[in-house]
Design a protein around this motif. Structure first.
Motif, PDB file in Angstrom:
ATOM      1  N   ILE A   1       0.838  -1.205   0.000  1.00 40.39           N
ATOM      2  CA  ILE A   1       0.000   0.000   0.000  1.00 40.39           C
ATOM      3  C   ILE A   1       0.869   1.249   0.000  1.00 40.39           C
ATOM      4  O   ILE A   1       0.596   2.216  -0.721  1.00 40.39           O
ATOM      5  CB  ILE A   1      -0.966  -0.018   1.207  1.00 40.39           C
ATOM      6  CG1 ILE A   1      -1.955  -1.175   1.083  1.00 40.39           C
ATOM      7  CG2 ILE A   1      -1.709   1.311   1.326  1.00 40.39           C
ATOM      8  CD1 ILE A   1      -2.740  -1.468   2.354  1.00 40.39           C
TER       9      ILE A   1
ATOM     10  N   THR B   1      -4.138   0.754  -6.772  1.00 35.84           N
ATOM     11  CA  THR B   1      -3.959   0.719  -5.322  1.00 35.84           C
ATOM     12  C   THR B   1      -4.724  -0.441  -4.701  1.00 35.84           C
ATOM     13  O   THR B   1      -4.205  -1.135  -3.816  1.00 35.84           O
ATOM     14  CB  THR B   1      -4.405   2.053  -4.695  1.00 35.84           C
ATOM     15  OG1 THR B   1      -3.656   3.111  -5.294  1.00 35.84           O
ATOM     16  CG2 THR B   1      -4.200   2.067  -3.187  1.00 35.84           C
TER      17      THR B   1
ATOM     18  N   ALA C   1      -2.906  -3.370  -2.734  1.00 33.04           N
ATOM     19  CA  ALA C   1      -3.225  -3.490  -1.306  1.00 33.04           C
ATOM     20  C   ALA C   1      -3.569  -4.914  -0.886  1.00 33.04           C
ATOM     21  O   ALA C   1      -3.618  -5.218   0.304  1.00 33.04           O
ATOM     22  CB  ALA C   1      -4.383  -2.556  -0.945  1.00 33.04           C
TER      23      ALA C   1
END
Length: 151
Positions: free
Chosen positions: A64, A108, A112
């Motif tokens: 992240i 993202t 993540a």
């Protein structure tokens, strides 16, 4: 004396630029939560190799954090290209930056997961390159037309 004329549709460019604030804020919140879960203390940017081996939370934190850092590394040129294209084609510029923001959310979200290969998921693939190409070639076209109008 020259005058600056703001093209009709510039509010769309402003809105697209503002959308990046929400993107960065969302990424920051994700990084902060992951940092806390992984137990990575400030000012360290990443969990070290031993922490990653011991904890899946540390791996996710690093992923992240890297997605957020990658966005921060790339956003200045996105802003510049959007503004340059926005002078001649504000709706196109705003749409392209909006698409780029969607690509960053997909990037993202995939990253993540803790599996770096998931950062280039199908949504990232179908949104990132068209957005980037539009901003890059559109900003080149916009600058070229501005320069040739002056001659």
């Amino acid at each position: 004396m020259s005058t600056i004329t703001v093209p009709q549709g510039s509010s769309y460019v402003a809105a697209s630029l503002l959308s990046t604030v929400f993107l960065l804020t969302w990424q920051t919140v994700k990084v902060s939560r992951a940092r806390k879960l992984a137990g990575v203390e400030y000012p360290r940017l990443y969990a070290d190799k031993a922490e990653m081996a011991a904890s899946p939370a540390a791996v996710k934190f690093n992923c992240i954090q890297r997605a957020h850092a990658n966005t921060l590394e790339n956003i200045p040129q996105q802003y510049l290209m959007t503004i340059l294209l926005g002078v001649k084609a504000p709706v196109v510029a705003a749409s392209a930056l909006g698409l780029w923001v969607v690509s960053r959310v997909a990037y993202t979200s995939g990253y993540a997961s803790g599996d770096p290969t998931k950062r280039n998921n199908i949504l990232t693939r179908i949104t990132y390159m068209p957005a980037l190409a539009t901003l890059l070639f559109g900003s080149i076209w916009s600058v070229y037309t501005l320069v040739t109008e002056q001659v």
